[in-house]
Design an enzyme around this catalytic site. Structure first.
Site, short mmCIF file in Angstrom:
data_model
loop_
_atom_site.label_atom_id
_atom_site.label_comp_id
_atom_site.label_asym_id
_atom_site.label_seq_id
_atom_site.Cartn_x
_atom_site.Cartn_y
_atom_site.Cartn_z
N LYS A 82 1.51 18.08 65.74
CA LYS A 82 1.41 17.09 66.81
C LYS A 82 2.30 17.62 67.91
O LYS A 82 3.33 18.22 67.64
CB LYS A 82 1.89 15.73 66.34
CG LYS A 82 0.91 15.04 65.42
CD LYS A 82 1.30 13.58 65.26
CE LYS A 82 0.73 13.01 63.97
NZ LYS A 82 1.39 11.75 63.60
N HIS A 137 6.29 15.60 72.22
CA HIS A 137 6.14 14.74 73.38
C HIS A 137 7.43 13.98 73.67
O HIS A 137 8.47 14.23 73.06
CB HIS A 137 4.96 13.79 73.20
CG HIS A 137 5.09 12.89 72.02
ND1 HIS A 137 5.90 11.79 72.02
CD2 HIS A 137 4.53 12.95 70.78
CE1 HIS A 137 5.83 11.19 70.85
NE2 HIS A 137 5.02 11.89 70.07
N HIS A 183 9.78 12.49 70.98
CA HIS A 183 10.68 13.37 70.24
C HIS A 183 11.92 13.72 71.04
O HIS A 183 12.93 14.12 70.50
CB HIS A 183 9.97 14.67 69.86
CG HIS A 183 8.80 14.45 68.97
ND1 HIS A 183 7.51 14.68 69.37
CD2 HIS A 183 8.74 13.98 67.70
CE1 HIS A 183 6.69 14.37 68.38
NE2 HIS A 183 7.40 13.94 67.36
#
Length: 586
Positions: A133, A136, A139
């Site tokens: 993933k 983004h 995080h």
RNA sequence: GCGCCCGUAGCUCAGUAGGAUAGAGCAUCGGUUUCCUAAACCGAAGGUCACAGGUUCGAAUCCUGUCGGGCGUACCA
């Protein structure tokens, strides 16, 4: 020459403690001594509320203040001890204050330089993005807060293990494997791995609704992955994991974030069984609805699941295995989890399991939680979770790039002749994003606002960096530097600190560095330090308005250069802990 | 429903274990550059600390209730 450097703050606290001890004996040890800056500077440099002592002294606070005052004599550092109603106010000799603070900072004495080891081991679990993933904005918070705490604990004498507990295992991986089989494209993967993996994962989520068989396939895929066999699922997992790991290096490098260990969830694949057995042996597990769980009937909260009814494990199992491993390996006294507040229950459950096991560290396994990132929904006119207008998550690189571009524009406007523009724009832009994230209390939800993120005025990273750059500029023009001034202080006839008597406000603010680090540590709250850095920068900007450094009487110039060097240094130290750079020019 | 978190200036937030007259930034208005970086500085204006009770010498801070918002509430992480 070179008498001992004192930390005026700690020194004064010592005097108060002694006086309390004289009056109350051992009883005094439990009483708080909270010296702080009075709101009104006329009251003094530091003030002590004496309310807590009144009861113990069987008198009123004003009387308590007087009693303490009688037992604290002014000396070479403390010039004034004055009870003012229920407060006891202190003033320092400006010269002694200046000498001790400036030298303390430049000579890297505690608390301005690294603290002596305290022998405590701390593990900090942070960042922990999910493989496959994209990295983004969500995080960013864990990464930036965790990295700051890692540096903070290290600076204050702890043995720190910063761990990136990568999300590289779990049933979600079954979904990714299925998605890869269905729509994976080798070329797209090579070109932009995170984007491609994100795309196929999103597609899976969408199609799962119409094709329920996908869900079964995903569950099966994870079962096969967890079987430990060298099968196709494992091959895909490994490939995607490696490529993701590679891709994460980009953001980490830009953010200047480092880890001591990159042990993700998969690391515990072969360690969970033993832990499950240990929990069973301890007699705290039960089987409920086909799952192996630890229940908490007294607390009225849902059980902690160790093994799902389909036989596979869950994140709680891995987190427990990780705790066992970290206890064995790092002998931690404290374990911090920098994870969003929506996982509060999970960490409460973990702590309860450890309590049931009788771990002495159980209460030091702490969830350092933080708020969500909210986006403004124009139609509904309110802030909400998760998505932007376009429906996509915002990638971190996008944000950093925007910030750097914004900085570049300002450089062209204000300082077009600046050498090394690219590197400085990167340093300032990335710092602005980090600083912005560390500015407010962790718990607060962050309202994502491009304007605010790309603003470089007022309480921002660039504002603090700019104060440092101005100081550097002065040192440069004087043909000096921080190391040179440090030398100069040590040399014969060094500095006449009396000449810094007009710098008391900025010195007092710099002196707050030590107590501030302590508070930041107690609360695992980097924003406390961030706010001090803003205040120091502000004091410096104000000081520079009213006080020229260069071209004054040589002694005065030298004294002020020492202050400038100390200011530069303390900014650099504080910003470094936060993970923000200190450019020489900008 | 239950549990936890939040509510401070128009906006975004500080406010140290209950302490002195509630503070910043942004936005608004006014001023400062022949002077070490104006990404700065100085000033003005802006408040029923959601509301109501309570605890006490004293409450934005602690307790109770109400309202408003959020997160969580067993096999996702």
């Amino acid at each position: 020459m070179n008498p001992q450097v004192l930390d005026p703050n700690a020194y004064l606290e010592g005097l108060v403690r002694n006086a309390l001890g004289e009056l109350l004996g051992e009883e005094a040890a439990v009483l708080p001594v909270s010296l702080d800056r009075p709101r009104q500077p006329e009251h003094g440099d530091l003030g002590l509320p004496c309310f807590p002592y009144a009861k113990a002294l069987k008198t009123n606070p004003a009387q308590a203040a007087s009693m303490l005052a009688e037992r604290i004599r002014p000396d070479t550092l403390v010039s004034e001890v004055r009870p003012t109603g229920p407060f006891l106010n202190f003033r320092f000799h400006p010269k002694a204050l200046a000498e001790n603070v400036v030298r303390g900072i430049l000579e890297e004495k505690e608390p301005y330089g690294p603290w002596a080891s305290n022998g405590l081991s701390v593990v900090i679990d942070f960042s922990s993005p999910n493989i496959a993933k994209p990295f983004h904005l969500g995080h960013l918070r864990s990464t930036v807060i965790g990295a700051a705490l890692r540096r903070l604990y290290r600076f204050t004498g702890h043995e720190v293990h910063g761990i990136n507990h990568l999300g590289d295992w779990g049933s979600q991986f079954g979904k990714i494997i299925v998605a890869w089989r269905e729509w994976g494209d080798e070329k797209a993967l090579q070109k932009d791995p995170m984007r491609h993996l994100f795309d196929i994962y999103v597609r899976y989520q969408r199609e799962e609704k119409e094709r329920p068989e996908l869900k079964e396939q995903a569950a099966e895929a994870f079962r096969r992955l967890e079987s430990g066999e060298e099968n196709e699922e494992r091959a895909i997992w490994k490939k995607l994991r490696d490529i993701s790991l590679q891709a994460f290096q980009g953001p980490y490098k830009r953010l200047r974030v480092e880890f001591d260990h990159m042990t993700g969830e998969s690391f515990y694949e072969d360690k969970m069984e033993a832990v499950i057995q240990e929990l069973e042996k301890a007699g705290i597990t039960t089987v409920s609805e086909g799952a192996l769980v630890v229940e908490f009937p007294e607390q009225k909260i849902p059980p902690c699941i160790l093994r799902k009814s389909d036989g596979t494990t869950i994140y709680a199992t891995r987190d427990l295995a990780a705790l066992f491993y970290r206890r064995e390996t790092y002998h931690f006294d404290k374990a911090l989890y920098v994870v969003g507040s929506e996982q509060k229950l999970h960490f409460r459950q973990l702590a309860l399991v450890l309590e049931k096991l009788g771990w002495p560290q159980a209460k030091n396994v702490q969830h350092v939680d933080f708020g969500l990132i909210l986006f403004f929904n124009q139609e509904k006119g309110r802030w909400e979770k998760g998505k932007t207008r376009s429906g996509n998550a915002i990638f971190l690189d996008e944000v950093l790039d925007e910030a750097v571009a914004g900085v570049k524009k300002i450089i062209e406007e204000k300082n077009p002749d600046l050498p090394d523009k690219e590197a400085i724009a990167e340093a300032v832009g990335v710092s602005a994003i980090i600083f912005n994230d560390l500015k407010n209390g962790r718990i607060k939800d962050v309202k994502f606002d491009w304007n605010e993120m790309l603003s470089f005025e007022g309480e921002t990273g660039p504002y603090v960096q700019y104060a440092g750059a101005r100081l550097s500029s002065i040192l440069r023009k004087a043909g000096s530097s921080v190391p040179a001034m440090t030398q100069s202080i040590a040399s014969e006839g060094g500095i006449d600190f009396e000449l810094l008597s007009d710098a008391t406000p900025v010195l007092l603010t710099m002196m707050e560095f030590g107590p501030t680090l302590k508070r930041a540590l107690e609360k695992n709250e980097p924003s406390i330090l961030t706010n001090l850095m803003i205040r120091i920068a502000s004091e410096i900007h104000s000081f520079l308005r009213d006080h020229r450094v260069l071209g004054e009487d040589p002694d005065l110039t030298r004294a002020r250069l020492a202050l400038v060097a100390a200011g530069r240094k303390i900014l650099e130290t504080g910003l470094e802990i936060l993970g923000v750079t200190s450019p020489e020019r900008m």
